[in-house]
Scaffold this motif. Structure first.
Motif, PDB file in Angstrom:
ATOM      1  N   UNK A  98       7.020   2.030  -1.189  1.00 28.80           N
ATOM      2  CA  UNK A  98       5.783   1.302  -0.923  1.00 28.80           C
ATOM      3  C   UNK A  98       5.816   0.793   0.510  1.00 28.80           C
ATOM      4  N   UNK A  99       4.642   0.661   1.093  1.00 30.97           N
ATOM      5  CA  UNK A  99       4.578   0.032   2.417  1.00 30.97           C
ATOM      6  C   UNK A  99       4.190  -1.420   2.211  1.00 30.97           C
ATOM      7  N   UNK A 100       4.915  -2.314   2.868  1.00 33.37           N
ATOM      8  CA  UNK A 100       4.579  -3.734   2.774  1.00 33.37           C
ATOM      9  C   UNK A 100       4.275  -4.229   4.183  1.00 33.37           C
ATOM     10  N   UNK A 148       2.168  -9.064  11.337  1.00 34.15           N
ATOM     11  CA  UNK A 148       1.626  -7.725  11.612  1.00 34.15           C
ATOM     12  C   UNK A 148       2.597  -6.588  11.350  1.00 34.15           C
ATOM     13  N   UNK A 149       3.849  -6.919  11.093  1.00 30.71           N
ATOM     14  CA  UNK A 149       4.844  -5.848  10.904  1.00 30.71           C
ATOM     15  C   UNK A 149       4.722  -5.195   9.525  1.00 30.71           C
ATOM     16  N   UNK A 150       5.100  -3.920   9.490  1.00 31.48           N
ATOM     17  CA  UNK A 150       5.021  -3.172   8.230  1.00 31.48           C
ATOM     18  C   UNK A 150       6.358  -2.472   7.994  1.00 31.48           C
ATOM     19  N   UNK A 151       6.800  -2.453   6.749  1.00 29.37           N
ATOM     20  CA  UNK A 151       8.046  -1.738   6.444  1.00 29.37           C
ATOM     21  C   UNK A 151       7.847  -0.917   5.184  1.00 29.37           C
ATOM     22  N   UNK A 152       8.540   0.206   5.125  1.00 27.11           N
ATOM     23  CA  UNK A 152       8.535   0.969   3.883  1.00 27.11           C
ATOM     24  C   UNK A 152       9.780   0.584   3.102  1.00 27.11           C
ATOM     25  N   UNK A 153       9.570   0.223   1.862  1.00 30.15           N
ATOM     26  CA  UNK A 153      10.706  -0.132   1.002  1.00 30.15           C
ATOM     27  C   UNK A 153      10.856   0.978  -0.033  1.00 30.15           C
ATOM     28  N   UNK A 161       5.975  -4.346  -6.957  1.00 28.94           N
ATOM     29  CA  UNK A 161       5.063  -5.438  -6.636  1.00 28.94           C
ATOM     30  C   UNK A 161       5.783  -6.700  -6.242  1.00 28.94           C
ATOM     31  N   UNK A 162       4.974  -7.745  -6.123  1.00 26.58           N
ATOM     32  CA  UNK A 162       5.527  -9.023  -5.658  1.00 26.58           C
ATOM     33  C   UNK A 162       5.980  -9.893  -6.806  1.00 26.58           C
ATOM     34  N   UNK A 163       5.612  -9.537  -8.027  1.00 32.66           N
ATOM     35  CA  UNK A 163       6.111 -10.270  -9.189  1.00 32.66           C
ATOM     36  C   UNK A 163       5.959  -9.406 -10.440  1.00 32.66           C
ATOM     37  N   UNK A 164       6.350  -9.958 -11.583  1.00 32.04           N
ATOM     38  CA  UNK A 164       6.393  -9.130 -12.788  1.00 32.04           C
ATOM     39  C   UNK A 164       5.015  -8.869 -13.386  1.00 32.04           C
ATOM     40  N   UNK A 167       0.840  -1.202   0.000  1.00 28.66           N
ATOM     41  CA  UNK A 167       0.000   0.000   0.000  1.00 28.66           C
ATOM     42  C   UNK A 167       0.871   1.247   0.000  1.00 28.66           C
ATOM     43  N   UNK A 168       0.203   2.383  -0.115  1.00 32.25           N
ATOM     44  CA  UNK A 168       0.896   3.662  -0.003  1.00 32.25           C
ATOM     45  C   UNK A 168       2.053   3.799  -1.009  1.00 32.25           C
ATOM     46  N   UNK A 169       1.747   3.485  -2.245  1.00 27.20           N
ATOM     47  CA  UNK A 169       2.760   3.602  -3.309  1.00 27.20           C
ATOM     48  C   UNK A 169       3.075   5.088  -3.515  1.00 27.20           C
ATOM     49  N   UNK A 170       4.339   5.433  -3.567  1.00 27.29           N
ATOM     50  CA  UNK A 170       4.689   6.850  -3.740  1.00 27.29           C
ATOM     51  C   UNK A 170       5.843   7.014  -4.712  1.00 27.29           C
TER      52      UNK A 170
END
Ligand code: BGC
Length: 722
Positions: free
Chosen positions: A630-632, A673-678, A708-711, A611-614
């Motif tokens: 992005x937040x994952x 439950x953890x979230x990280x911004x990549x 994303x998680x894949x192509x 979420x929160x793509x920037x």
């Protein structure tokens, strides 16, 4: 080049110098054989050496073992006229004695550090056996799963291949002192583009395709300081690579500035005659020297003809000297000149090779490379079950460690059955189910397997291809699992639905049918020495799958070549119409365009929410850096890893651009439950490509950004490069 090597060179005779460019098998020098020199038999008998000079070849290849190395080297030095130590090279491809998964699998870990650590482990084990050089990494870009050598490659993406090339070169050559070995990137160039996926076959690609897709990974290895480059067997633009001046001299040496050793592939000088590229061995010697190739592996064009070519003025002594110096320099740099036994150590090798630490790393490599292709909820199995059936031709064998096994042994490899027994004890039982051969028809093992399946709470069905069906020379025209294995699966499902397929393969398989019928598929690839343990921990939830595929899995072989970073065409079929036939668009009557599993695909036991793509700006001035983020969030029930992928599309160019290209990735670990911004930096450099004038530039215009998680992910923003 040092003063010392120059002095050595100054004292060498012409004949000695020429012999220094010759490579033959290390076995030639063993004292344990009756007649050492006569060992050169079969295809090797093409090597015609003067018996008096055999002990003065500069380098040798392929023989594992500390004791044998000491025997070969000391016997060589005893018989050598000139006493320059021999430098021994070896195909350490996915491990030396402790094998880790095939490279196609390791790349799917999307973990640079892991790839580096594994290479480092291999280097240490190989160095302890006295090896100085590995013929790795193999970084050929691959698109055709028929080709047996896709298992050695890191897949279909130039960026990922480059990252893996860099990581492995750093691993082999790293910072371990005497345990470092030199790396040799191969096969230069474009060996992976062999037509029809048939080994050694013709390669015919444009200069643009070569530069855009195939060359970047070799270049990354060169930029990472790789010491050697091996040329490929194939032709490129009509010229065999070993005699291809455009590739070796103009691109590798002049454009990229590579001044290390170039070595031919096995017998490739002489094969130039078979290709029809030259008349005889003399011309082959000339073409290779003229192109810039230093070491001749397993044919004898240089020793037979270089002197003559020098006498005729076609080759200069300076050219010869340069080639010899490169070899002497590497010998000096590695310490071989001072002490050819610099790293070999019989006792230490015994302790280090297959040590618990090495096994643990190989096991981690296998667990993090495995790809969960399908899971309708059966996995992970509970450890509380009372009975587990391991069924299938690949269930109780160590022949799952991969086809380029170097010093690895089947009997030292943990089978799935053994792995499950050590995890769960006696409640695990095994039945073979069917034979492994691709043309096997014998159903006589079915009943026993079904009885076991019926009596068990869950079934681990080990299917796939024999490990010798991939690797050099092992190409296939059918890449599905055999019919007999499908029949076995159907029979098992009649008596037990709690079934997971553990798949073993050296290539992407066209397993649409398996995808429809099997409740779960865990692709273990060829997982190496600790494969069975890794498989057990993944199936029963002690480890969570996080590997992704780096080569597209087709729905059927008829879709091949199929790869994610293709061009759009003028008549692309809309993605929403994928399942339909839309005449006069670029598609098939009988099958969607989309693959079974796309590049970058792989499931987990947990779920991730993106979420929160920037994107930091919608314009980029020259020299700017934009940031995409992005937040994952881990929204599932397991702590797990995820490879977050960044893709970019250059919407319009003076030459058409791929529909998307991988430009970054990061492997993260998230607790429940953890979230990280990549975040990924996007620089102008990342937007460059070989344009209409074959200039490497970033052209102004629109670029789309995908994370994303894949192509198969969709663009979330775009920016204009001004
Ligand atoms: C392979 C190379 C390998 C060489 C030496 C050849 O047949 O193509 O990849 O390094 O043999 O074993």
């Amino acid at each position: 080049m040092s003063k010392r090597t120059k002095e050595i060179l100054a004292n060498m005779t012409l004949e000695q110098k020429i012999y220094h460019l010759q490579q033959i098998t290390t076995a030639t020098f063993l004292t344990t054989k009756e007649s050492k020199f006569e060992i050169i038999t079969g295809p090797d008998s093409a090597v015609k050496l003067d018996k008096g000079m055999v002990y003065d070849v500069g380098t040798s290849l392929n023989l594992v073992g500390a004791e044998t190395m000491i025997d070969a080297e000391s016997n060589y030095l005893k018989n050598s006229k000139y006493k320059i130590p021999l430098m021994i090279m070896q195909d350490v491809i996915h491990g030396h004695r402790t094998l880790y998964p095939i490279n196609l699998a390791v790349a799917g870990s999307f973990d640079r550090e892991l790839a580096k650590d594994l290479a480092q482990m291999a280097a240490k084990e190989a160095a302890l056996d006295g090896m100085s050089v590995t013929f790795a990494p193999m970084v050929d870009l691959v698109r055709d799963p028929r080709w047996g050598r896709v298992m050695e490659s890191s897949g279909e993406d130039p960026y990922l291949n480059g990252e893996m090339a860099k990581a492995t070169v750093e691993g082999y050559q790293g910072d371990m002192g005497k345990y470092n070995i030199a790396a040799c990137v191969k096969h230069f160039a474009a060996y992976g583009a062999a037509e029809a996926g048939r080994d050694y076959n013709t390669v015919d690609i444009s200069e643009r395709t070569l530069r855009e897709y195939y060359l970047p990974a070799y270049k990354s290895a060169v930029d990472a300081g790789v010491k050697m480059v091996m040329t490929a067997f194939n032709i490129v633009d009509g010229v065999p690579c070993v005699g291809n001046k455009h590739l070796v001299k103009e691109i590798l040496r002049d454009e990229w500035g590579f001044d290390g050793i170039v070595i031919s592939d096995h017998g490739a000088y002489e094969e130039m005659i078979v290709h029809g590229a030259c008349e005889d061995k003399k011309e082959a010697a000339f073409l290779a020297m003229d192109a810039g190739c230093d070491i001749e592996m397993m044919s004898s064009c240089y020793v037979e003809h270089l002197k003559e070519l020098i006498d005729e003025g076609k080759v200069t002594v300076e050219q010869l000297d340069k080639a010899v110096l490169r070899i002497l320099d590497l010998k000096e740099e590695l310490g071989v000149l001072d002490n050819p036994y610099r790293s070999v150590n019989v006792e230490e090798a015994k302790k280090v090779q297959l040590s618990p630490e090495h096994r643990a790393l190989a096991r981690r490599g296998a667990a993090e490379s495995a790809v969960l292709l399908k899971n309708d909820g059966v996995l992970p199995f509970s450890k509380k079950v009372d009975s587990v059936a391991v069924i299938g031709p690949l269930g109780a064998t160590g022949a799952i460690h991969g086809s380029w096994h170097c010093g690895g042994k089947i009997e030292e490899t943990v089978s799935v059955y053994d792995g499950l027994k050590s995890l769960l004890g006696d409640k695990v039982k095994y039945a073979q189910g069917c034979p492994i051969e691709y043309d096997a028809v014998d159903e006589s093992f079915f009943d026993e397997a079904c009885q076991l399946a019926k009596a068990s709470e869950c079934v681990v069905l080990c299917l796939g291809e024999d490990q010798e069906y991939s690797g050099e020379g092992n190409c296939r025209t059918s890449i599905d699992i055999p019919e007999l294995q499908y029949k076995l699966l159907d029979r098992i499902l009649e008596v037990n639905k709690n079934v997971a397929v553990a798949l073993f393969t050296g290539r992407p398989l066209a397993i649409s049918r398996l995808d429809k019928t099997a409740p779960a598929i865990l692709n273990m690839w060829m997982p190496g020495t600790e494969g069975g343990n890794a498989c057990a921990s993944l199936l029963f939830g002690d480890a969570v799958p996080s590997g992704k595929i780096t080569m597209t899995f087709p729905r059927a072989l008829g879709q091949c070549p199929i790869y994610y970073n293709h061009y759009t065409t003028g008549r692309p079929k809309a993605q929403e119409d994928d399942e339909k036939f839309v005449r006069f668009t670029s598609c098939y009557l009988d099958m969607p365009n989309s693959p079974l599993y796309p590049f970058g695909y792989g499931l987990s036991y947990t779920s991730f929410e993106y979420s929160d793509f920037k994107l930091s700006s919608n314009t980029m001035n020259r020299g700017d850096t934009l940031v995409a983020s992005v937040k994952v969030k881990n929204t599932g029930k397991y702590k797990a890893k995820e490879a977050v992928q960044l893709y970019i599309r250059d919407v319009k160019g003076s030459c058409v651009r791929p529909v998307k290209e991988l430009k970054g990735f990061e492997k993260i670990t998230l607790d429940v439950g953890e979230e990280k911004t990549v975040s990924f930096d996007i620089t102008e450099e990342m937007l460059k490509y070989w344009n209409r004038d074959l200039k490497f530039v970033a052209e102004k215009g629109e670029f789309q950004v995908f994370i994303g998680k894949d192509s198969a992910c969709k663009p979330f923003a775009s920016f204009m490069l001004i």
